[in-house]
Design a protein around this motif. Structure first.
Motif, mmCIF file in Angstrom:
data_model
loop_
_atom_site.group_PDB
_atom_site.id
_atom_site.type_symbol
_atom_site.label_atom_id
_atom_site.label_comp_id
_atom_site.label_asym_id
_atom_site.label_seq_id
_atom_site.Cartn_x
_atom_site.Cartn_y
_atom_site.Cartn_z
ATOM 1 N N GLN A 199 82.474 69.404 79.999
ATOM 2 C CA GLN A 199 81.209 68.559 79.577
ATOM 3 C C GLN A 199 81.188 67.860 78.556
ATOM 4 O O GLN A 199 80.360 66.925 78.156
ATOM 5 C CB GLN A 199 80.185 69.960 78.757
ATOM 6 C CG GLN A 199 79.928 71.016 79.952
ATOM 7 C CD GLN A 199 79.148 70.485 81.233
ATOM 8 O OE1 GLN A 199 78.386 69.356 80.791
ATOM 9 N NE2 GLN A 199 79.201 70.967 82.269
ATOM 10 N N ASN A 200 82.562 67.281 78.315
ATOM 11 C CA ASN A 200 82.860 66.408 77.060
ATOM 12 C C ASN A 200 82.891 64.864 78.198
ATOM 13 O O ASN A 200 83.999 64.622 78.697
ATOM 14 C CB ASN A 200 84.178 66.587 76.361
ATOM 15 C CG ASN A 200 84.314 65.439 75.457
ATOM 16 O OD1 ASN A 200 84.058 64.411 75.448
ATOM 17 N ND2 ASN A 200 85.239 65.718 74.391
ATOM 18 N N SER A 201 81.772 64.188 78.190
ATOM 19 C CA SER A 201 81.718 63.026 79.037
ATOM 20 C C SER A 201 81.880 61.960 78.061
ATOM 21 O O SER A 201 81.401 60.837 78.481
ATOM 22 C CB SER A 201 80.485 62.917 79.664
ATOM 23 O OG SER A 201 80.197 64.156 80.587
ATOM 24 N N LEU A 202 82.484 61.845 76.643
ATOM 25 C CA LEU A 202 82.806 60.704 75.861
ATOM 26 C C LEU A 202 83.848 59.919 76.321
ATOM 27 O O LEU A 202 84.472 60.227 77.175
ATOM 28 C CB LEU A 202 82.994 61.087 74.680
ATOM 29 C CG LEU A 202 81.828 62.037 74.059
ATOM 30 C CD1 LEU A 202 82.531 62.624 72.419
ATOM 31 C CD2 LEU A 202 80.704 61.262 73.359
ATOM 32 N N ALA A 203 83.742 58.692 75.895
ATOM 33 C CA ALA A 203 84.858 57.697 76.165
ATOM 34 C C ALA A 203 86.097 58.223 75.669
ATOM 35 O O ALA A 203 86.066 59.155 74.885
ATOM 36 C CB ALA A 203 84.431 56.251 75.724
ATOM 37 N N ALA A 204 87.248 57.598 76.323
ATOM 38 C CA ALA A 204 88.582 58.077 75.973
ATOM 39 C C ALA A 204 88.730 58.297 74.445
ATOM 40 O O ALA A 204 89.279 58.894 73.922
ATOM 41 C CB ALA A 204 89.594 57.464 76.785
ATOM 42 N N SER A 205 88.427 56.880 73.784
ATOM 43 C CA SER A 205 88.406 57.019 72.389
ATOM 44 C C SER A 205 87.668 57.782 71.475
ATOM 45 O O SER A 205 88.083 57.880 70.404
ATOM 46 C CB SER A 205 88.328 55.528 72.044
ATOM 47 O OG SER A 205 86.945 55.030 72.288
ATOM 48 N N SER A 249 78.809 66.790 66.257
ATOM 49 C CA SER A 249 78.222 66.766 64.992
ATOM 50 C C SER A 249 78.971 65.678 64.073
ATOM 51 O O SER A 249 78.232 65.365 63.093
ATOM 52 C CB SER A 249 78.576 68.197 64.301
ATOM 53 O OG SER A 249 79.912 68.464 64.340
ATOM 54 N N ARG A 250 80.001 65.269 64.615
ATOM 55 C CA ARG A 250 80.719 64.135 63.659
ATOM 56 C C ARG A 250 80.456 62.864 64.135
ATOM 57 O O ARG A 250 80.741 61.844 63.621
ATOM 58 C CB ARG A 250 81.937 64.478 63.522
ATOM 59 C CG ARG A 250 82.528 65.887 62.649
ATOM 60 C CD ARG A 250 83.783 66.009 62.492
ATOM 61 N NE ARG A 250 83.801 67.367 61.856
ATOM 62 C CZ ARG A 250 85.235 68.042 61.901
ATOM 63 N NH1 ARG A 250 86.355 67.256 62.213
ATOM 64 N NH2 ARG A 250 85.290 69.439 61.165
ATOM 65 N N LEU A 251 79.790 62.783 65.263
ATOM 66 C CA LEU A 251 79.985 61.287 65.944
ATOM 67 C C LEU A 251 79.348 60.403 64.922
ATOM 68 O O LEU A 251 79.561 59.163 64.954
ATOM 69 C CB LEU A 251 79.191 61.442 67.443
ATOM 70 C CG LEU A 251 80.033 61.676 68.631
ATOM 71 C CD1 LEU A 251 79.216 62.281 69.832
ATOM 72 C CD2 LEU A 251 81.061 60.769 68.745
ATOM 73 N N TYR A 252 77.852 60.582 64.850
ATOM 74 C CA TYR A 252 76.940 59.932 64.012
ATOM 75 C C TYR A 252 77.671 59.177 62.735
ATOM 76 O O TYR A 252 77.784 57.895 62.634
ATOM 77 C CB TYR A 252 75.866 60.583 63.615
ATOM 78 C CG TYR A 252 74.614 59.717 62.590
ATOM 79 C CD1 TYR A 252 74.020 58.862 63.349
ATOM 80 C CD2 TYR A 252 74.730 59.731 61.591
ATOM 81 C CE1 TYR A 252 73.099 57.985 62.994
ATOM 82 C CE2 TYR A 252 73.731 58.987 60.838
ATOM 83 C CZ TYR A 252 72.731 58.059 61.540
ATOM 84 O OH TYR A 252 71.877 57.541 60.788
ATOM 85 N N TYR A 253 78.431 60.034 62.005
ATOM 86 C CA TYR A 253 78.817 59.385 60.741
ATOM 87 C C TYR A 253 80.102 58.658 61.036
ATOM 88 O O TYR A 253 80.524 57.671 60.184
ATOM 89 C CB TYR A 253 78.938 60.562 59.463
ATOM 90 C CG TYR A 253 77.673 61.001 59.026
ATOM 91 C CD1 TYR A 253 76.947 60.253 58.057
ATOM 92 C CD2 TYR A 253 77.096 61.983 59.438
ATOM 93 C CE1 TYR A 253 75.873 60.192 57.807
ATOM 94 C CE2 TYR A 253 75.650 62.369 58.938
ATOM 95 C CZ TYR A 253 75.140 61.523 57.896
ATOM 96 O OH TYR A 253 73.867 61.917 57.468
ATOM 97 N N ILE A 264 79.747 51.591 71.786
ATOM 98 C CA ILE A 264 79.769 53.001 72.092
ATOM 99 C C ILE A 264 79.336 53.512 73.247
ATOM 100 O O ILE A 264 78.256 53.017 73.915
ATOM 101 C CB ILE A 264 78.976 53.550 70.642
ATOM 102 C CG1 ILE A 264 79.790 53.034 69.257
ATOM 103 C CG2 ILE A 264 78.768 54.972 70.727
ATOM 104 C CD1 ILE A 264 79.083 53.394 68.263
ATOM 105 N N SER A 265 79.785 54.572 73.904
ATOM 106 C CA SER A 265 79.432 54.997 75.058
ATOM 107 C C SER A 265 77.905 55.575 75.048
ATOM 108 O O SER A 265 77.411 56.014 74.048
ATOM 109 C CB SER A 265 80.340 56.258 75.595
ATOM 110 O OG SER A 265 80.115 57.438 74.624
ATOM 111 N N PRO A 266 77.302 55.528 76.224
ATOM 112 C CA PRO A 266 75.989 56.063 76.512
ATOM 113 C C PRO A 266 75.896 57.621 76.104
ATOM 114 O O PRO A 266 75.102 58.077 75.588
ATOM 115 C CB PRO A 266 75.739 55.646 77.740
ATOM 116 C CG PRO A 266 76.463 54.639 78.300
ATOM 117 C CD PRO A 266 77.814 54.945 77.470
ATOM 118 N N GLU A 267 76.993 58.346 76.378
ATOM 119 C CA GLU A 267 77.009 59.757 76.259
ATOM 120 C C GLU A 267 77.105 60.239 74.635
ATOM 121 O O GLU A 267 76.395 61.025 74.066
ATOM 122 C CB GLU A 267 78.221 60.480 76.629
ATOM 123 C CG GLU A 267 78.488 61.984 76.474
ATOM 124 C CD GLU A 267 77.291 63.016 76.921
ATOM 125 O OE1 GLU A 267 77.263 64.184 76.816
ATOM 126 O OE2 GLU A 267 76.366 62.163 77.523
#
Length: 474
Positions: free
Chosen positions: A141-147, A154-158, A194-197
Motif C-alpha cells: 500500500q506504500n505508493s510513495l515515490a522511491a525517495s 505521519s511524518r511526511l508533512y513536516y 512531491i508525489s501525488p500520493e
C-alpha cells in the motif's frame, strides 16, 4: 494582576458585510441608551483573551463588563471529566515556550502535569489496511515515490516542510520578501516534485482545511514557531478548564454569560453593544475577542476600514471534529494492543491513553480538514456512528467495549465555527496586517490577532496587548 488564555466565545447575529450607515445622508445608526448597562470597557468573549483583558483592566481600576455567549467561560478551552480522565476537547498543550501562561498558572496555584500516558506504538491504516511502522517502507500500500518510501505517513508533512525556506524571524512571514510563498501549499509542494500520493496522505490529517486552501507562507510560519517554541508540552492538572475558570473567579460582577451579541455601534465618545435577549451595554471602548468566523454574523453599525471588514468576512478557520471513547473495564480489555492510529479515512488520528499497567483506558479520534467537513455534514449521531464503526473495524477487540463520552465539532459550534485561524493563498499579504488593527474605539484580541506566539499563549498575549491599548487611551 493580568492573566489570559486561548479562546473566546462571542455570539452574533445578523449581517456585517458592509459598513452599515443608516439613511441616504449617511447618518450613523444611533447608539442605544435606554436601560443600558454602562462601563468603561465592554469585552466580548470570555475565553483566554477576554478573561486576560478583563483582569488586566480591572486591576487598572476600570469598570469592565465581560459578555460571554455560552453558559460557561473558556470558549475553545473545554475539559470533559469522565471515567477518571481529564480529556481536553479544545486547547490542549501548554508548550515550553508559553511563558505567560506558565507564569499565570503558577500565580493561580495550578500545577502543570504531563499530557497523559499514551500508547508508545503507532500503526497506520492506509486504503483500509492496517500497517505497522516497520512494515510501511516495503508494504504494497506504500505508493510513495522511491525517495519518499521510507518516510512514515505521519511524518511526511513536516519532513517536506523542513526542506523549504526558513524565516529569519517567524514574524517575517508577511514581508514582501516572502510574498512568493503566499500561494497554496499544494502548489508549492508540486513545485518541489512531491508525489501525488504524498500529497494525498498529507492532506488526510493536515491541521488546516486542505493543502489547496492553506497558504505556504502560513505553513512555514507555523513551522518557524514550532522550531523556537522548544520541545515538550504539558497541561493543567485536573484539566485546562481549571485555568480559565480560575481567571474568571474574581470577575463575578463583571461577567455576564448567555449574552449573544447581535449589534455593535460606536460614536465619537462611546460604544454600544446589543444582545439577542434585548440587553444593551454602553462603554467608552470595546475589546472584541470573538473569532472572525463568528464576528462576521454581527451587525457592525460603524464605518470600519474596508481591510478590516474584508478580514472579518473572509478569514478561514480549520474544522476539527473529535469523538471521545472510554474503554470499559472488562477482563479481556488488557488483551487489546494499545496503539495510536494514523489513518487516511474518517477515523483521522486516534490517540490511545493507557493506565499505569499499560491497559487501554481512553481513545480520542481527532479529525481535521476535509474529513472533518464530511462528518460535520452529518447529524451528531451519524457522525459518531461513522467514527465508531471505523474504530471497531481497526480495533476489532474493542467491539462492544467502548462508550462514547463526547462528540465535538468546532466548525458546527455557533460561537466558534472552527478550531483556529488559518490563512488561505493570498491572505497572508492581504489579511494578516489588519487582523489586530484598532477601528475607532473597537479593539481586537484572540489567537487570530497575535502572531509572535502560538496556540493558547497567542490568545493570552493578545488579551494583554488589547487591554494595554485601551488603558493608554482612557
Amino acid at each position: 494582576m493580568a492573566r489570559r488564555f486561548f479562546t473566546r466565545s462571542l455570539s452574533v447575529k445578523g449581517l456585517g458585510a458592509s459598513s452599515l450607515m443608516l439613511g441616504a445622508g449617511g447618518i450613523s445608526a444611533p447608539l442605544w441608551a435606554s436601560g443600558s448597562h454602562r462601563a468603561d470597557v465592554i469585552i466580548i468573549g470570555a475565553g483566554l483573551a477576554g478573561l486576560t483583558s478583563a483582569r488586566y483592566l480591572k486591576a487598572q481600576g476600570l469598570k469592565v463588563l465581560l459578555l460571554e455567549a455560552r453558559k460557561r467561560v473558556g470558549g475553545r478551552i473545554q475539559t470533559i471529566n469522565t471515567h477518571g480522565i481529564h480529556a481536553e476537547v479544545g486547547g490542549l498543550q501548554i508548550g515550553q515556550g508559553y511563558g505567560l501562561m506558565r507564569t499565570f498558572a503558577q500565580q493561580l496555584d495550578l500545577p502543570l502535569v504531563s499530557l497523559g500516558q499514551y500508547a508508545e506504538q503507532n500503526t497506520f491504516v492506509i486504503n483500509g489496511q492496517r500497517i505497522s511502522a516497520d512494515e510501511w517502507p516495503t508494504h504494497p500500500q506504500n505508493s510513495l515515490a522511491a525517495s519518499e518510501k521510507n518516510t512514515l505517513p505521519s511524518r511526511l508533512y513536516y519532513q517536506m516542510l523542513s526542506k523549504g525556506p526558513e524565516y529569519a524571524l517567524p514574524w517575517d512571514w508577511t514581508s514582501e520578501k516572502y510574498a512568493p510563498l503566499d500561494i497554496s501549499l499544494e502548489a508549492y509542494f508540486k513545485q518541489q516534485n512531491i508525489s501525488p500520493e504524498a500529497l494525498r496522505l498529507m492532506d488526510a490529517n493536515i491541521n488546516a482545511l486542505s493543502l489547496k486552501e492553506l497558504s505556504a507562507a502560513d505553513a512555514f510560519y507555523r513551522l518557524s514557531l514550532a522550531r523556537i517554541g522548544g520541545r515538550g508540552a504539558q497541561k493543567i492538572k485536573g484539566g485546562n478548564s481549571r485555568f480559565t475558570q480560575a481567571l474568571a473567579d474574581d470577575l463575578t460582577e463583571e461577567l455576564h454569560t448567555t449574552k449573544i451579541v447581535t449589534h455593535i455601534s460606536q460614536s465619537s465618545d462611546k460604544v454600544a453593544v446589543r444582545c439577542e435577549d434585548g440587553s444593551q451595554y454602553i462603554g467608552k471602548r470595546c475589546i472584541i475577542t470573538s473569532p472572525f468566523s463568528a464576528l462576521k454574523d454581527v451587525v457592525i453599525q460603524t464605518d470600519i476600514s474596508p481591510q478590516k471588514r474584508h478580514a472579518i468576512q473572509h478569514a478561514q478557520y480549520t474544522p476539527v471534529t473529535q469523538v471521545h471513547f472510554a474503554v470499559k473495564k472488562q477482563a479481556d480489555v488488557s488483551m487489546v494492543q494499545a496503539t495510536n492510529l494514523w489513518t487516511d479515512n474518517a477515523l483521522g488520528r486516534v490517540f490511545s491513553q493507557v493506565d499505569d499497567a499499560g491497559e487501554l483506558r481512553y481513545l480520542t479520534s481527532w479529525i481535521n480538514g476535509q474529513q472533518a467537513k464530511v462528518l460535520d455534514r452529518l447529524s451528531s449521531s451519524e457522525a459518531v456512528n461513522t467514527v465508531k464503526n471505523a474504530l471497531e473495524k481497526h480495533y476489532p477487540g474493542l467491539k462492544g467495549k467502548t462508550e462514547v463520552v463526547h462528540h465535538q465539532s468546532w466548525a458546527n459550534e455557533r460561537f466558534s465555527k472552527g478550531a483556529y485561524i488559518q490563512f488561505a493563498p493570498g491572505q497572508v499579504q492581504t489579511l494578516v496586517p489588519h487582523m489586530a488593527s484598532i477601528e475607532g474605539k473597537l479593539h481586537f484580541a484572540g489567537e487570530h490577532t497575535e502572531f509572535m506566539y502560538s496556540g493558547m499563549e497567542s490568545a493570552i498575549v493578545s488579551g494583554q496587548r488589547a487591554a494595554q491599548e485601551v488603558s493608554e487611551r482612557l
